[in-house]
Every structure is written in structure tokens, then in C-alpha cells.
Design a protein around this motif. Structure first.
Motif, mmCIF file in Angstrom:
data_model
loop_
_atom_site.group_PDB
_atom_site.id
_atom_site.type_symbol
_atom_site.label_atom_id
_atom_site.label_comp_id
_atom_site.label_asym_id
_atom_site.label_seq_id
_atom_site.Cartn_x
_atom_site.Cartn_y
_atom_site.Cartn_z
ATOM 1 N N ARG A 283 0.848 -1.198 0.000
ATOM 2 C CA ARG A 283 0.000 0.000 0.000
ATOM 3 C C ARG A 283 0.876 1.237 0.000
ATOM 4 O O ARG A 283 1.983 1.239 0.540
ATOM 5 C CB ARG A 283 -0.863 -0.005 1.268
ATOM 6 N N VAL A 285 0.645 5.230 1.262
ATOM 7 C CA VAL A 285 -0.061 6.247 2.031
ATOM 8 C C VAL A 285 0.472 7.597 1.563
ATOM 9 O O VAL A 285 1.687 7.758 1.398
ATOM 10 C CB VAL A 285 0.188 6.062 3.539
ATOM 11 N N ARG A 339 -7.984 3.240 -4.897
ATOM 12 C CA ARG A 339 -8.143 3.261 -3.441
ATOM 13 C C ARG A 339 -7.542 2.026 -2.776
ATOM 14 O O ARG A 339 -7.111 2.091 -1.622
ATOM 15 C CB ARG A 339 -9.622 3.371 -3.089
ATOM 16 N N TRP A 343 -3.933 5.207 0.090
ATOM 17 C CA TRP A 343 -4.747 5.781 1.177
ATOM 18 C C TRP A 343 -4.152 7.147 1.488
ATOM 19 O O TRP A 343 -2.928 7.307 1.444
ATOM 20 C CB TRP A 343 -4.658 4.871 2.391
ATOM 21 N N PHE A 381 -2.751 6.147 9.196
ATOM 22 C CA PHE A 381 -3.118 4.902 8.522
ATOM 23 C C PHE A 381 -3.027 3.720 9.491
ATOM 24 O O PHE A 381 -3.901 2.847 9.505
ATOM 25 C CB PHE A 381 -2.195 4.674 7.322
#
Length: 448
Positions: A283, A285, A339, A343, A381
């Protein structure tokens, strides 16, 4: 590999043509026609290489046949002659062989000559342009900067034959040290800093307007060194790919999350390209300041660029990020897929200052305002998800580049690197300019 305009896939070019022309003929942003992918065995071999050697191997898939393997090895070894460490606040440097149980790292991208992450893309770009340029070519390079880009580009092209560099920066919109870096490359050098009586958005709009003027572009053989140029974005994928391999080797059982302080979205775009190449990144951020149209888009699906407002983290004061169309293109406009990969959150100056001061008091680790926002976003997060993960905050600039602001906030002195000590003794040469295309044209023609 070829490159196409994001607004018209039928308009294509080679890497060299895309690099030197900056924008497609229709004004669109160039995108790579394909993203290379690698097997697990290939990635293991790439991860075992030093960073500059890995970068050369990755670059092979993005450039054209005017670059030999030997050219790329030479370019990358020369460009990346500084470390790329991932460290903890107490000084532990990530080492896959040690596998110490840590989960909060800073990827320090500020060990290059201008002490900012922009050195990575700028130095690859500068050496690539020199490699492609003929003996009789004279190229005029335009760059708008909200802080670190201009210094990195200026130093990368300083005194290179066949190049003129004009750096546009907003009056009052960069730190004192950043302005000193921009304006002290020599009165008679090929690099000229122009202080624009406006915002960074005005500077960026001027660069775009110059390229939209075909006569002006042809007359001065214009090239952009901003992240509208794909030659700035592609090299940013290299450090994400390599450092992700190092982190995954050290912590194979934990998800890997990179947190990026973000403004023009070029750094994020490079990271997303690395992820699509197979880098083991779970992921991204992104942390923004008050200039956060991308955060609004992630939340609502509506993208509304707006005039920028000045903040403590000035390099991120961008209300119309250049690379937003590239990110949409990477995900075919699918916001649900975006998405899943990204994030984001935004923070005020007050939140930034409070976190910078608290983290320094707790750990002794000083962050610049931009890195602080990235770290704030990573912590937000972590509170939002119920998983353990390896957290890598991208540290984009040395805190000493903002020493007045940082020292005022943390109530302590920070060490000044030798490069900045020498910089403060140099004589600045500043030219002021109105945010008008006619004024810029006069500058390029030597009339002002």
C-alpha cells in the motif's frame, strides 16, 4: 518500449523524443506503453545488486536503443554516487541480513548533492540529456519549483555545454536556504533563477504556457525539467523498487507500506510504477498539507483543483498537481482500484508542528516539515487499519534545508551539513519577473 500521450494514445514517441520534447504534440503527458514485470528469481537478483546497478537494469526497460547497457551503467553509477538508507529514529540502518524486529523506518532520500529526493530524477535526467544531445545542440530547460526541484535541476545541468536553464520560483514560497541554493550557481553560469511575483501555480502555468506556444518552443528549443516530463517520473520508480526488495527480504512476513509526503504527485507516480513492475509494496499512504485536491478525490471521487495556499511545507503547496492524469491512466480511471493501492490524509500546519516537536522530543530524530506530514499520514493509517506492517516514511529533504523553521519548532539546534555551510557564503543573483508569458519570453531572449 514507446511512450504515448495520455490524451491521445495514437501520438507516440521514443524515450529520447519524449524526454527532450517534454510534452506530447497535443499537450498531453507521456506515458510508458507498457510496464515491465519480473519473475521472483529476477527480482531476487535485482535486489542483490547495489542500488545504482539495479537502477541501470530497470532503466534498460524504459529507454530506447540510443542507450547501451554500458551507457546506462555509466549514467547510473555517476548519478547515484550517494547512499539510499532506510533508518530508524535511533539510527538502526535496515539490513536484510540482520532482520531486526523494527517497523518504523525512514527512507532518507536526501543524501545527494542538494539534500533532497529530487536529486534522484534530476541527475538521471541531466546525464540522459547530455548523452542524447549533439555537439551543436543548444537546449533551453525550463523548470518551475516550489522548493527542491529547481536546485536539483540546476546543479544537474550546471555548466553542461549546450544547455541553458531557467528556474522559476515563487516569491516568498521557498525557504531561505532553498532560495540561496537556487540563486548562487554563478552570475555567468548557464543557470538563471527567476523569482516570480506570484504562487507556484503561477510558475507552473507559465511553463505550460511556454510549451503551448509553438513559436516560442521552437525558437528556444525548449525542454521542461518538471515532472510533466516523463524523464523525471520514471527514475523515481527505481528507488521504490530496490528499497522494497530490501525491506521485504528483511521482513518477509509483514505487509510493506510506503508513506509519501505529496504535492505534485510525481513521487507517488514513480512508486505506483514500481508496484506495477512487481515491487512487493502492499500500500501507499500519501500525506498532504492544506493543498489536498487529491485527498478529496480519494474520498469523494470528485477532482477539483484549486489555487494553492502557502503552508509550512512549501514544496507541497500545489493546488493543481501535474501528475494526477498519469495516476488515472495507470489505473484506467478506476477509482476503486486506486483506493486499494493508495490511502491518504491531509494535515494542518499546527498538526505538523506539534508532531515534529513531539517526535523529536521522544526520539531525537528531526524531520523537515514535508517528511513530518508523511510520518503523520503513516501513523493515521496505522490507526485506521487492524494489521501490523513495515512502515517506511519517505524522508524527502534534510531538515537543515528548513533549519530556521525546524529549530523554531523543536526548540533545539540541528546540525548543518558542510554543503549548506558553504552555500550560505555564496553571493545570490536574483532576477524578479511578473507571472506573464511576455516577461518570460523577454528573459529567454535576453531582453531582460
Amino acid at each position: 518500449m514507446h511512450y504515448y500521450s495520455h490524451s491521445n494514445p495514437d501520438l507516440t514517441s521514443s524515450f529520447g523524443e519524449a524526454l527532450l520534447s517534454s510534452l506530447a504534440p497535443d499537450g498531453g503527458l507521456y506515458m510508458p506503453s507498457e510496464i515491465p514485470s519480473f519473475t521472483l528469481d529476477e527480482m531476487a537478483k535485482l535486489g542483490a545488486l547495489p542500488f545504482h546497478a539495479c537502477a541501470a537494469k530497470l532503466a534498460r526497460h524504459f529507454v530506447d536503443d540510443r542507450f547501451s547497457d554500458e551507457d546506462l551503467e555509466r549514467i547510473c553509477e555517476d548519478a547515484y554516487n550517494f547512499p539510499v538508507p532506510m533508518v530508524t529514529a535511533d539510527g538502526y540502518v535496515l539490513d536484510p541480513a540482520l532482520n531486526e524486529p523494527r517497523n518504523d523506518f525512514f527512507l532518507e532520500l536526501f543524501h545527494g548533492p542538494t539534500l533532497a529526493f529530487k536529486d534522484f530524477a534530476a541527475r538521471f535526467m541531466g546525464r540522459s540529456v547530455s548523452h542524447l544531445s549533439g555537439e551543436n545542440d543548444t537546449r533551453t530547460i525550463l523548470v518551475a519549483t516550489s522548493g527542491d526541484t529547481g536546485g536539483a535541476i540546476g546543479y544537474s545541468f550546471l555548466n553542461q555545454p549546450g544547455t541553458r536553464v531557467f528556474i522559476l520560483y515563487p516569491e516568498g514560497g521557498v525557504s531561505a536556504i532553498q532560495e540561496q541554493q537556487l540563486t548562487t550557481m554563478g552570475k555567468r553560469s548557464n543557470v538563471r533563477a527567476l523569482r516570480v511575483t506570484g504562487s507556484f501555480d503561477d510558475c507552473q502555468a507559465l511553463v505550460k504556457a511556454a510549451f503551448a506556444d509553438k513559436d516560442l518552443t521552437a525558437q528556444h528549443n525548449l525542454m521542461s525539467a518538471n515532472s510533466i516530463n516523463v524523464g523525471r517520473v520514471v527514475p523515481q520508480s527505481f528507488y521504490y523498487f530496490w528499497t522494497a526488495l530490501q525491506a521485504r527480504a528483511a521482513y518477509p512476513q509483514r505487509p510493506l507500506v510506503f508513506s509519501i509526503p505529496s504535492g505534485n504527485l510525481g513521487n507517488l507516480t514513480g512508486g505506483l510504477i514500481a508496484k506495477k513492475m512487481g515491487a512487493p509494496i502492499d500500500r501507499f499512504v500519501v500525506g498532504h498539507n492544506a493543498n489536498d485536491p487529491f485527498i478529496d478525490y480519494l474520498r469523494s471521487g470528485e477532482y477539483t483543483p484549486r489555487p494553492s495556499v502557502p503552508t509550512l511545507s512549501n514544496a507541497m503547496d500545489i493546488g493543481r498537481p501535474n501528475n494526477f492524469p498519469r495516476i488515472l491512466e495507470l489505473f484506467d480511471g478506476d477509482i476503486k482500484a486506486l483506493r486499494k493501492a493508495v490511502w491518504g490524509a491531509s494535515f494542518t500546519d499546527e498538526q505538523t508542528m506539534r508532531h515534529m516537536r513531539r517526535y523529536y522530543n521522544e526520539t531525537g530524530y528531526a524531520m523537515c516539515p514535508h517528511t513530518t506530514i508523511g510520518h503523520l499520514a503513516a501513523q493515521a493509517f496505522r490507526e485506521d487499519v487492524d494489521i501490523d506492517f513495515t512502515q517506511i516514511t519517505v524522508a524527502t529533504a534534510h531538515p537543515a534545508k528548513f533549519h530556521s523553521e525546524v529549530e523554531r519548532i523543536i526548540h533545539d539546534d540541528i546540525a548543518m551539513p558542510n554543503a549548506l555551510k558553504k552555500l550560505k557564503k555564496k553571493t545570490p543573483y536574483i532576477t524578479e519577473m511578473k507571472p506573464e508569458l511576455a516577461a518570460l519570453s523577454d528573459m529567454l531572449s535576453g531582453k531582460a
